[in-house]
Design an enzyme around this catalytic site. Structure first.
Site, PDB file in Angstrom:
ATOM      1  CE  LYS A 131      -4.506   0.859   2.169  1.00 44.99           C
ATOM      2  NZ  LYS A 131      -5.133   0.631   3.547  1.00 44.99           N
TER       3      LYS A 131
HETATM    4  O1  G3P Z   1      -7.742   1.484   5.155  1.00 44.87           O
HETATM    5  C1  G3P Z   1      -7.869   2.787   4.940  1.00 44.87           C
HETATM    6  C2  G3P Z   1      -9.440   3.215   5.224  1.00 44.87           C
HETATM    7  O2  G3P Z   1     -10.320   2.246   5.033  1.00 44.87           O
HETATM    8  C3  G3P Z   1      -9.606   4.073   6.499  1.00 44.87           C
HETATM    9  O3  G3P Z   1     -10.785   4.404   6.842  1.00 44.87           O
HETATM   10  O4  G3P Z   1     -12.304   5.089   8.525  1.00 44.87           O
HETATM   11  O5  G3P Z   1      -9.825   5.602   9.045  1.00 44.87           O
HETATM   12  O6  G3P Z   1     -11.314   6.815   7.354  1.00 44.87           O
HETATM   13  P1  G3P Z   1     -11.215   5.454   7.904  1.00 44.87           P
END
Ligand code: G3P
Length: 211
Positions: free
Chosen positions: A82
């Site tokens: 990633k």
């Molecule tokens: O893995 C990355 C993403 O899904 C993060 O989500 O909830 O931290 O904005 P969030």
């Protein structure tokens, strides 16, 4: 549509592994498990699921990103490196993709970033739906645009909806036609639930027990 779990919790990954096409992690998620070496945890996750396991680089500069990406990829064949949607991130993506390493371009918030990810040979692009909604923009509209951009240009990069906050995000992302979605465990659990299923089961049980 692939369903991935946005988590590094081994127990939850094992419990839901039968429904999962993979797992995504990021530095925030892995920082919750300071007791374990991240590489060891990632290896264990790769043993629990058959699909891709996204592991993010910490460095921000090309040389270090490349080294880190190669190191992460050596953990298992399942690892998908990633990388952030930055100049160095795209450059690293191009290089790793040419080496046959799977990549996931993360922190995507615009169509131009998605275009660059496809041109860099990324395996996945991860638009952050919820974080765009948080600043008053339309995360689902971006997903829709990226799916259309990739369709008309016949790009092979897969659209992975990320930063998913509620059931409507899941339903709409599926209808838009994304290739994959990553969900926090609490949302995956909600997918199994419907109040009429619960009450319907109770009625069946009650009727069956009647003499
Ligand atoms: O893995 C990355 C993403 O899904 C993060 O989500 O909830 O931290 O904005 P969030």
């Amino acid at each position: 549509m692939e369903i991935l779990l946005d988590s590094a919790d081994l127990q939850e990954i094992e419990t839901y592994s039968v429904f999962l096409s993979g797992v995504t992690t990021n530095p925030s998620i892995l920082s919750k498990y300071r007791d374990t070496d991240p590489s060891v945890r990632l290896k264990r996750i790769c043993e629990l699921v058959n699909g891709s396991v996204s592991a993010e680089v910490i460095s921000n500069e090309y040389d270090q990103m490349l080294e880190e990406g190669r190191r992460l990829a050596s953990i298992s064949d399942n690892i998908c490196v990633k990388l952030p949607c930055t100049f160095d991130g795209f450059k690293t993506c191009e290089k790793l993709s040419n080496e046959g390493i799977a990549t996931n371009m993360t922190l995507c918030f615009s169509l131009p970033q998605a275009l660059l990810a496809a041109n860099s040979g990324a395996t996945y692009i991860s638009p952050f739906v919820g974080r765009l909604d948080d600043i008053g923009q339309d995360g689902l509209a971006l997903l829709d645009d990226i799916v259309e951009l990739y369709r008309v240009n016949q790009y092979e990069t897969r659209v992975l909806a990320a930063s998913i906050r509620h059931m409507q995000h899941i339903v709409q992302a599926a209808l838009i036609g994304v290739d994959a979605i990553t969900l926090p465990p609490q949302l995956l659990k909600q997918m199994f639930l419907h109040p009429l299923t619960t009450t319907g089961l109770e009625i069946f049980q009650r009727d069956w027990q009647k003499k």
